[in-house]
Design a protein around this motif. Structure first.
Motif, mmCIF file in Angstrom:
data_model
loop_
_atom_site.group_PDB
_atom_site.id
_atom_site.type_symbol
_atom_site.label_atom_id
_atom_site.label_comp_id
_atom_site.label_asym_id
_atom_site.label_seq_id
_atom_site.Cartn_x
_atom_site.Cartn_y
_atom_site.Cartn_z
ATOM 1 N N PHE A 70 -2.399 37.412 -27.941
ATOM 2 C CA PHE A 70 -1.597 36.310 -27.395
ATOM 3 C C PHE A 70 -2.373 35.538 -26.325
ATOM 4 O O PHE A 70 -2.405 34.305 -26.318
ATOM 5 C CB PHE A 70 -0.297 36.874 -26.815
ATOM 6 N N VAL A 71 -3.038 36.307 -25.422
ATOM 7 C CA VAL A 71 -3.789 35.645 -24.351
ATOM 8 C C VAL A 71 -4.952 34.849 -24.926
ATOM 9 O O VAL A 71 -5.221 33.709 -24.499
ATOM 10 C CB VAL A 71 -4.296 36.698 -23.345
ATOM 11 N N SER A 72 -5.667 35.442 -25.895
ATOM 12 C CA SER A 72 -6.801 34.714 -26.483
ATOM 13 C C SER A 72 -6.335 33.461 -27.212
ATOM 14 O O SER A 72 -7.010 32.422 -27.172
ATOM 15 C CB SER A 72 -7.571 35.628 -27.431
ATOM 16 N N GLY A 73 -5.179 33.533 -27.876
ATOM 17 C CA GLY A 73 -4.635 32.340 -28.532
ATOM 18 C C GLY A 73 -4.297 31.248 -27.528
ATOM 19 O O GLY A 73 -4.553 30.061 -27.770
ATOM 20 N N GLY A 74 -3.708 31.681 -26.389
ATOM 21 C CA GLY A 74 -3.401 30.701 -25.350
ATOM 22 C C GLY A 74 -4.649 30.055 -24.781
ATOM 23 O O GLY A 74 -4.703 28.838 -24.551
ATOM 24 N N LEU A 75 -5.682 30.903 -24.549
ATOM 25 C CA LEU A 75 -6.941 30.361 -24.031
ATOM 26 C C LEU A 75 -7.582 29.398 -25.024
ATOM 27 O O LEU A 75 -8.136 28.359 -24.641
ATOM 28 C CB LEU A 75 -7.902 31.499 -23.701
ATOM 29 N N ALA A 76 -7.531 29.716 -26.304
ATOM 30 C CA ALA A 76 -8.098 28.823 -27.314
ATOM 31 C C ALA A 76 -7.371 27.487 -27.337
ATOM 32 O O ALA A 76 -8.002 26.426 -27.449
ATOM 33 C CB ALA A 76 -8.026 29.494 -28.685
ATOM 34 N N THR A 77 -6.037 27.542 -27.206
ATOM 35 C CA THR A 77 -5.267 26.297 -27.155
ATOM 36 C C THR A 77 -5.632 25.467 -25.934
ATOM 37 O O THR A 77 -5.804 24.243 -26.023
ATOM 38 C CB THR A 77 -3.766 26.619 -27.136
ATOM 39 N N ALA A 78 -5.767 26.149 -24.793
ATOM 40 C CA ALA A 78 -6.123 25.431 -23.560
ATOM 41 C C ALA A 78 -7.504 24.799 -23.670
ATOM 42 O O ALA A 78 -7.707 23.641 -23.287
ATOM 43 C CB ALA A 78 -6.062 26.384 -22.372
ATOM 44 N N VAL A 79 -8.473 25.548 -24.206
ATOM 45 C CA VAL A 79 -9.828 25.011 -24.349
ATOM 46 C C VAL A 79 -9.834 23.829 -25.305
ATOM 47 O O VAL A 79 -10.517 22.818 -25.070
ATOM 48 C CB VAL A 79 -10.779 26.119 -24.831
ATOM 49 N N THR A 80 -9.057 23.919 -26.384
ATOM 50 C CA THR A 80 -8.979 22.805 -27.335
ATOM 51 C C THR A 80 -8.407 21.558 -26.681
ATOM 52 O O THR A 80 -8.921 20.444 -26.868
ATOM 53 C CB THR A 80 -8.101 23.203 -28.535
ATOM 54 N N PHE A 81 -7.348 21.735 -25.897
ATOM 55 C CA PHE A 81 -6.725 20.580 -25.238
ATOM 56 C C PHE A 81 -7.674 19.968 -24.208
ATOM 57 O O PHE A 81 -7.790 18.743 -24.110
ATOM 58 C CB PHE A 81 -5.425 21.015 -24.570
ATOM 59 N N VAL A 82 -8.365 20.808 -23.441
ATOM 60 C CA VAL A 82 -9.334 20.284 -22.464
ATOM 61 C C VAL A 82 -10.454 19.539 -23.178
ATOM 62 O O VAL A 82 -10.915 18.470 -22.722
ATOM 63 C CB VAL A 82 -9.890 21.439 -21.609
ATOM 64 N N GLY A 83 -10.888 20.085 -24.323
ATOM 65 C CA GLY A 83 -11.916 19.389 -25.101
ATOM 66 C C GLY A 83 -11.451 18.028 -25.576
ATOM 67 O O GLY A 83 -12.220 17.060 -25.555
ATOM 68 N N LEU A 84 -10.171 17.930 -25.990
ATOM 69 C CA LEU A 84 -9.626 16.637 -26.404
ATOM 70 C C LEU A 84 -9.597 15.651 -25.242
ATOM 71 O O LEU A 84 -9.908 14.464 -25.408
ATOM 72 C CB LEU A 84 -8.212 16.826 -26.974
ATOM 73 N N LEU A 85 -9.210 16.129 -24.053
ATOM 74 C CA LEU A 85 -9.192 15.262 -22.882
ATOM 75 C C LEU A 85 -10.588 14.738 -22.552
ATOM 76 O O LEU A 85 -10.783 13.539 -22.301
ATOM 77 C CB LEU A 85 -8.618 16.007 -21.679
ATOM 78 N N LEU A 86 -11.568 15.648 -22.565
ATOM 79 C CA LEU A 86 -12.934 15.231 -22.237
ATOM 80 C C LEU A 86 -13.484 14.280 -23.286
ATOM 81 O O LEU A 86 -14.172 13.303 -22.963
ATOM 82 C CB LEU A 86 -13.832 16.468 -22.116
ATOM 83 N N THR A 87 -13.164 14.546 -24.552
ATOM 84 C CA THR A 87 -13.619 13.652 -25.624
ATOM 85 C C THR A 87 -12.998 12.273 -25.492
ATOM 86 O O THR A 87 -13.681 11.251 -25.659
ATOM 87 C CB THR A 87 -13.276 14.255 -26.991
ATOM 88 N N SER A 88 -11.703 12.260 -25.200
ATOM 89 C CA SER A 88 -11.030 10.965 -25.019
ATOM 90 C C SER A 88 -11.625 10.207 -23.842
ATOM 91 O O SER A 88 -11.838 8.980 -23.916
ATOM 92 C CB SER A 88 -9.533 11.194 -24.810
ATOM 93 N N HIS A 89 -11.891 10.917 -22.747
ATOM 94 C CA HIS A 89 -12.498 10.301 -21.572
ATOM 95 C C HIS A 89 -13.879 9.740 -21.903
ATOM 96 O O HIS A 89 -14.215 8.602 -21.529
ATOM 97 C CB HIS A 89 -12.601 11.355 -20.468
ATOM 98 N N HIS A 90 -14.673 10.510 -22.619
ATOM 99 C CA HIS A 90 -16.016 10.064 -22.996
ATOM 100 C C HIS A 90 -15.945 8.860 -23.931
ATOM 101 O O HIS A 90 -16.713 7.897 -23.782
ATOM 102 C CB HIS A 90 -16.776 11.213 -23.653
ATOM 103 N N ASN A 91 -15.031 8.893 -24.904
ATOM 104 C CA ASN A 91 -14.914 7.784 -25.850
ATOM 105 C C ASN A 91 -14.495 6.494 -25.145
ATOM 106 O O ASN A 91 -14.966 5.408 -25.493
ATOM 107 C CB ASN A 91 -13.905 8.132 -26.948
ATOM 108 N N ALA A 92 -13.583 6.629 -24.166
ATOM 109 C CA ALA A 92 -13.162 5.438 -23.423
ATOM 110 C C ALA A 92 -14.330 4.832 -22.658
ATOM 111 O O ALA A 92 -14.523 3.604 -22.651
ATOM 112 C CB ALA A 92 -12.013 5.795 -22.476
#
Length: 360
Positions: A70-92
């Motif tokens: 459960f914890v690893s799944g939560g961490l994977a979700t968090a890392v994925t969301f942070v990656g999306l934020l950074l990608t969106s920031h970089h693309n902008a």
């Protein structure tokens, strides 16, 4: 007075919080929607499984594996969301860089002989690239050398003064207070040198966001210089020029700078700035003595005193009525020119000289 100062600084504190929240709203959503609920669920599962119990049977290996999954799944979700934020920031940022690169290439295609056109295109590009201080350093020499038209110069100043309102939600750039103050000083000096108005055809060059509005989020020094720049712009031309050539009037009052001063007096949190705007409004109304034909500095000073003692006149609908309503407020009712600094006092007398006609 003390209560007004406290209110002003409370506004400054909340304004800073609002600006930071506006620039980090995606991260706030991530924290509230994903991180906090998952931490709460992980803690609940750990407590129910007696993983932290000091007595009793230890948790089984299967329970530990389920919890770690459960914890690893939560961490994977968090890392994925942070990656999306950074990608969106970089693309902008990349999209913005490509757009400005296209602008610079089109600027380079202009003929070398068209100096004014190239300069007028280069300064907006510098501002859009975030190099506001560089643009301001070269702005004043360009204006003096007539290498730039005043419309472009005031646009550049407008972009710097209102940079806090135009921050990209994905771009966490704080307001550059020194640059804002410098832009306001440049505007003030050129207003005093009578460069912000054009005789024929009649035109007024002033930052668009401050033409009939007011930005109370600016630093104190910038507000001071902007108010003075508005007043100097007004007194540099005679009343006949404003009423007949420019002819953008409402109830016999020029919409610029009257509406900006009204907004300042009504919404400004800094009591010193709002008082200065009110004094200029009183002078602009031209509430003079019945023998308005007299002239001279002494007579103008007496007229100013009478205007302060009689802040209400018969007002028509619209702007004049709005000005009268502002000046009837309790905090402005007993306001005199002695409550403001010398530059505003002199400008108020100059305004009354140029707007000597009756407003009844």
């Amino acid at each position: 007075m003390q209560q007004a100062v406290v209110t002003f600084y409370d506004h400054i504190r909340w304004r800073t919080i609002r600006r930071r929240m506006r620039n980090r709203w995606l991260y706030a959503i991530f924290l509230v929607v994903i991180v906090l609920p998952m931490l709460a669920m992980a803690a609940s599962i750990a407590v129910r499984s007696h993983m932290f119990a000091l007595a009793g049977r230890p948790p089984k290996d299967q329970q530990i594996k389920i919890f770690l999954t459960f914890v690893s799944g939560g961490l994977a979700t968090a890392v994925t969301f942070v990656g999306l934020l950074l990608t969106s920031h970089h693309n902008a940022r990349e999209r913005r860089r490509l757009q400005l690169e296209a602008v610079l290439k089109s600027l380079d295609s202009l003929p070398r002989s068209q100096v004014v056109e190239r300069v007028c295109a280069a300064f907006p590009a510098m501002v859009l690239l975030g190099q506001q201080r560089v643009a301001l350093r070269a702005l004043n020499p360009a204006i003096v050398a007539e290498s730039m038209d005043m419309a472009t110069a005031t646009w550049v100043i407008d972009q710097v003064l209102n940079s806090g309102k135009q921050v990209d939600p994905l771009d966490d750039r704080p307001i550059d207070s020194p640059a804002v103050n410098e832009a306001a000083v440049i505007l003030f000096h050129h207003a005093k040198a009578n460069r912000l108005t054009q005789c024929d055809p009649a035109e007024v060059y002033f930052p668009g966001n401050l033409f009939e509005d007011w930005n109370r989020d600016l630093p104190h020094d910038a507000k001071e210089h902007i108010l003075l720049a508005m007043a100097y712009t007004l007194v540099q031309r005679e009343k006949d020029w404003w009423t007949r050539k420019w002819a953008k009037l409402e109830d016999g009052l020029p919409r610029f700078p009257t509406r900006a001063w009204v907004k300042c007096a009504k919404t400004e949190f800094d009591p010193q700035i709002s008082k200065c705007a009110a004094v200029l409004l009183k002078a602009l109304l031209g509430i003079l003595s019945e023998d308005g034909g007299a002239s001279g500095a002494k007579q103008d000073a007496r007229n100013m005193s009478k205007a302060e003692a009689r802040p209400s006149v018969e007002m028509s609908e619209g702007l004049a009525k709005e000005v009268g309503g502002v000046l009837k407020k309790r905090k402005f009712r007993s306001l005199t020119a002695d409550d403001v600094r010398e530059p505003y006092r002199k400008l108020a007398i100059d305004i009354q000289r140029k707007w000597r006609a009756k407003n009844s």
